[in-house]
Design a protein around this motif. Structure first.
Motif, PDB file in Angstrom:
ATOM      1  N   VAL A 134      11.102   6.710 -16.180  1.00  0.00           N
ATOM      2  CA  VAL A 134      10.224   5.992 -17.109  1.00  0.00           C
ATOM      3  C   VAL A 134       8.956   5.639 -16.345  1.00  0.00           C
ATOM      4  CG1 VAL A 134       9.941   3.967 -18.584  1.00  0.00           C
ATOM      5  CG2 VAL A 134      12.201   5.027 -18.355  1.00  0.00           C
ATOM      6  N   ALA A 135       7.837   6.220 -16.750  1.00  0.00           N
ATOM      7  CA  ALA A 135       6.564   5.963 -16.062  1.00  0.00           C
ATOM      8  C   ALA A 135       5.973   4.643 -16.542  1.00  0.00           C
ATOM      9  CB  ALA A 135       5.592   7.104 -16.320  1.00  0.00           C
ATOM     10  N   LEU A 136       5.649   3.781 -15.589  1.00  0.00           N
ATOM     11  CA  LEU A 136       5.058   2.483 -15.896  1.00  0.00           C
ATOM     12  C   LEU A 136       3.777   2.313 -15.094  1.00  0.00           C
ATOM     13  CD1 LEU A 136       8.310   0.315 -15.629  1.00  0.00           C
ATOM     14  CD2 LEU A 136       7.263   1.172 -17.731  1.00  0.00           C
ATOM     15  N   ALA A 137       2.940   1.414 -15.535  1.00  0.00           N
ATOM     16  CA  ALA A 137       1.730   1.109 -14.780  1.00  0.00           C
ATOM     17  C   ALA A 137       2.107   0.309 -13.537  1.00  0.00           C
ATOM     18  CB  ALA A 137       0.765   0.304 -15.641  1.00  0.00           C
ATOM     19  N   PRO A 138       1.502   0.608 -12.383  1.00  0.00           N
ATOM     20  CA  PRO A 138       1.795  -0.169 -11.174  1.00  0.00           C
ATOM     21  C   PRO A 138       1.603  -1.666 -11.420  1.00  0.00           C
ATOM     22  CG  PRO A 138       0.508   1.764 -10.616  1.00  0.00           C
ATOM     23  CD  PRO A 138       0.545   1.696 -12.119  1.00  0.00           C
ATOM     24  N   GLY A 139       2.551  -2.458 -10.938  1.00  0.00           N
ATOM     25  CA  GLY A 139       2.489  -3.900 -11.125  1.00  0.00           C
ATOM     26  C   GLY A 139       3.217  -4.400 -12.356  1.00  0.00           C
ATOM     27  N   THR A 140       3.744  -3.472 -13.180  1.00  0.00           N
ATOM     28  CA  THR A 140       4.482  -3.875 -14.383  1.00  0.00           C
ATOM     29  C   THR A 140       5.767  -4.613 -14.005  1.00  0.00           C
ATOM     30  OG1 THR A 140       3.647  -1.988 -15.654  1.00  0.00           O
ATOM     31  CG2 THR A 140       5.652  -3.050 -16.465  1.00  0.00           C
ATOM     32  N   VAL A 141       6.018  -5.732 -14.654  1.00  0.00           N
ATOM     33  CA  VAL A 141       7.284  -6.441 -14.456  1.00  0.00           C
ATOM     34  C   VAL A 141       8.400  -5.602 -15.073  1.00  0.00           C
ATOM     35  CG1 VAL A 141       8.608  -8.518 -14.989  1.00  0.00           C
ATOM     36  CG2 VAL A 141       6.164  -8.694 -14.479  1.00  0.00           C
ATOM     37  N   VAL A 142       9.441  -5.339 -14.294  1.00  0.00           N
ATOM     38  CA  VAL A 142      10.528  -4.477 -14.758  1.00  0.00           C
ATOM     39  C   VAL A 142      11.707  -5.333 -15.203  1.00  0.00           C
ATOM     40  CG1 VAL A 142      12.118  -2.628 -14.133  1.00  0.00           C
ATOM     41  CG2 VAL A 142       9.786  -2.620 -13.233  1.00  0.00           C
ATOM     42  N   THR A 143      12.123  -5.124 -16.452  1.00  0.00           N
ATOM     43  CA  THR A 143      13.268  -5.854 -17.009  1.00  0.00           C
ATOM     44  C   THR A 143      14.245  -4.861 -17.647  1.00  0.00           C
ATOM     45  OG1 THR A 143      11.984  -6.266 -19.032  1.00  0.00           O
ATOM     46  CG2 THR A 143      12.016  -8.015 -17.361  1.00  0.00           C
ATOM     47  N   ASP A 144      13.935  -4.423 -18.889  1.00  0.00           N
ATOM     48  CA  ASP A 144      14.865  -3.557 -19.611  1.00  0.00           C
ATOM     49  C   ASP A 144      14.331  -2.139 -19.836  1.00  0.00           C
ATOM     50  OD1 ASP A 144      12.857  -4.100 -21.405  1.00  0.00           O
ATOM     51  OD2 ASP A 144      14.170  -4.891 -22.976  1.00  0.00           O
ATOM     52  N   GLN A 145      13.308  -1.732 -19.092  1.00  0.00           N
ATOM     53  CA  GLN A 145      12.715  -0.409 -19.314  1.00  0.00           C
ATOM     54  C   GLN A 145      13.678   0.737 -18.978  1.00  0.00           C
ATOM     55  OE1 GLN A 145      11.265  -2.982 -17.749  1.00  0.00           O
ATOM     56  NE2 GLN A 145       9.032  -3.003 -17.986  1.00  0.00           N
ATOM     57  N   TYR A 146      14.688   0.466 -18.149  1.00  0.00           N
ATOM     58  CA  TYR A 146      15.641   1.510 -17.750  1.00  0.00           C
ATOM     59  C   TYR A 146      17.023   1.277 -18.363  1.00  0.00           C
ATOM     60  CZ  TYR A 146      11.989   2.683 -14.435  1.00  0.00           C
ATOM     61  OH  TYR A 146      10.776   3.042 -13.878  1.00  0.00           O
ATOM     62  N   GLU A 147      17.051   0.514 -19.440  1.00  0.00           N
ATOM     63  CA  GLU A 147      18.327   0.182 -20.073  1.00  0.00           C
ATOM     64  C   GLU A 147      19.061   1.423 -20.568  1.00  0.00           C
ATOM     65  OE1 GLU A 147      20.093  -3.134 -23.207  1.00  0.00           O
ATOM     66  OE2 GLU A 147      17.957  -2.624 -23.240  1.00  0.00           O
ATOM     67  N   ALA A 148      18.315   2.437 -21.010  1.00  0.00           N
ATOM     68  CA  ALA A 148      18.948   3.674 -21.480  1.00  0.00           C
ATOM     69  C   ALA A 148      19.711   4.383 -20.363  1.00  0.00           C
ATOM     70  CB  ALA A 148      17.894   4.613 -22.063  1.00  0.00           C
ATOM     71  N   LEU A 149      19.392   4.052 -19.116  1.00  0.00           N
ATOM     72  CA  LEU A 149      20.079   4.637 -17.960  1.00  0.00           C
ATOM     73  C   LEU A 149      21.195   3.733 -17.447  1.00  0.00           C
ATOM     74  CD1 LEU A 149      16.952   5.993 -16.060  1.00  0.00           C
ATOM     75  CD2 LEU A 149      18.518   7.260 -17.535  1.00  0.00           C
ATOM     76  N   GLY A 150      21.440   2.633 -18.161  1.00  0.00           N
ATOM     77  CA  GLY A 150      22.586   1.789 -17.826  1.00  0.00           C
ATOM     78  C   GLY A 150      22.294   0.589 -16.963  1.00  0.00           C
ATOM     79  N   VAL A 151      20.998   0.235 -16.766  1.00  0.00           N
ATOM     80  CA  VAL A 151      20.678  -0.921 -15.927  1.00  0.00           C
ATOM     81  C   VAL A 151      19.513  -1.724 -16.500  1.00  0.00           C
ATOM     82  CG1 VAL A 151      21.524   0.020 -13.740  1.00  0.00           C
ATOM     83  CG2 VAL A 151      19.183   0.485 -14.462  1.00  0.00           C
ATOM     84  N   THR A 152      19.544  -3.023 -16.243  1.00  0.00           N
ATOM     85  CA  THR A 152      18.399  -3.895 -16.487  1.00  0.00           C
ATOM     86  C   THR A 152      18.195  -4.735 -15.231  1.00  0.00           C
ATOM     87  OG1 THR A 152      19.774  -5.638 -17.476  1.00  0.00           O
ATOM     88  CG2 THR A 152      18.811  -4.000 -18.980  1.00  0.00           C
ATOM     89  N   PHE A 153      17.056  -5.430 -15.159  1.00  0.00           N
ATOM     90  CA  PHE A 153      16.712  -6.169 -13.948  1.00  0.00           C
ATOM     91  C   PHE A 153      16.175  -7.554 -14.305  1.00  0.00           C
ATOM     92  CE2 PHE A 153      16.165  -1.659 -13.298  1.00  0.00           C
ATOM     93  CZ  PHE A 153      16.818  -1.421 -12.104  1.00  0.00           C
ATOM     94  N   SER A 154      16.448  -8.528 -13.421  1.00  0.00           N
ATOM     95  CA  SER A 154      15.923  -9.873 -13.631  1.00  0.00           C
ATOM     96  C   SER A 154      15.974 -10.654 -12.325  1.00  0.00           C
ATOM     97  CB  SER A 154      16.751 -10.596 -14.691  1.00  0.00           C
ATOM     98  OG  SER A 154      18.105 -10.748 -14.257  1.00  0.00           O
TER      99      SER A 154
END
Length: 202
Positions: free
Chosen positions: A43-63
């Motif tokens: 998943v391509a994101l802009a540098p500096g983007t806060v990462v939370t649920d952008q990779y949920e489709a791959l089975g992980v979220t972050f917090s």
């Protein structure tokens, strides 16, 4: 729903597996035969983007406290892009990798310039296993994680101002071979009970 089902079905297995728990600390490679490996270029994101649920489709979220970064591929075991945590030197920074379903093993490439780090495997918010790694004043770029236990999150606590994670791999909890037979037996039993009730009602 699936996570709660795993917790119920594998609680006994998790307790027995705890005896053979194997922390992965400062290793030269991650887990073998992973079911999923995330390199963060999915998943391509802009540098500096806060990462939370952008990779949920791959089975992980972050917090919380993780940001999408690029241009660090000169570090061993890391490939652009990845996730970074920024903090104040001397203060503790905590972030968590949350798995959608329970896993039996997980590892990640971890890079930091120096500091002390605590890795904790959690299941339902409770600690399953934990270990500490002290890099002192040396830099480290190696693999960290857990295997041989059942857990649904990894919490990383860092005393360093800057860390990077990449190449996150995990293995799902294997379904016991007897489970389909057990579930099939429950289904057949339910059918028999319903037929008996109908027969009595008639």
């Amino acid at each position: 729903m699936k996570k709660s089902l795993f917790s119920a079905l594998f609680s006994v297995g998790a307790l027995s597996a705890a005896a053979s728990a194997a922390p992965i600390s400062n290793a030269s490679s991650g887990i073998a035969n992973a079911d999923q490996t995330i390199t963060f270029d999915e998943v391509a994101l802009a540098p500096g983007t806060v990462v939370t649920d952008q990779y949920e489709a791959l089975g992980v979220t972050f917090s919380p406290n993780l940001f999408y970064i690029e241009n660090f591929s000169n570090r061993p075991n890391l490939d652009d892009p990845g996730l970074a945590s920024f903090g104040s030197s001397g203060t503790l920074t905590t972030y968590t990798i949350n798995f959608t379903d329970a896993v039996s093993a997980a590892s990640l490439a971890f890079s930091a310039n120096f500091g002390n780090f605590t890795f904790t495997a959690l299941d339902g918010g409770s600690t399953v296993e934990s270990f500490n790694f002290d890099a002192g004043f040396s830099s480290t770029t190696a693999f960290f994680g857990f295997e041989g236990i059942v857990f649904d999150a990894i919490e990383i606590q860092s005393s360093n101002a800057f860390t990077i994670i990449d190449n996150l791999s995990y293995s799902e909890v294997p379904v016991p071979a007897a489970l389909p037979i057990y579930l099939g037996g429950l289904a057949v039993g339910g059918v028999i009970m319903r037929r008996r009730k109908k027969a009595r009602a008639a």
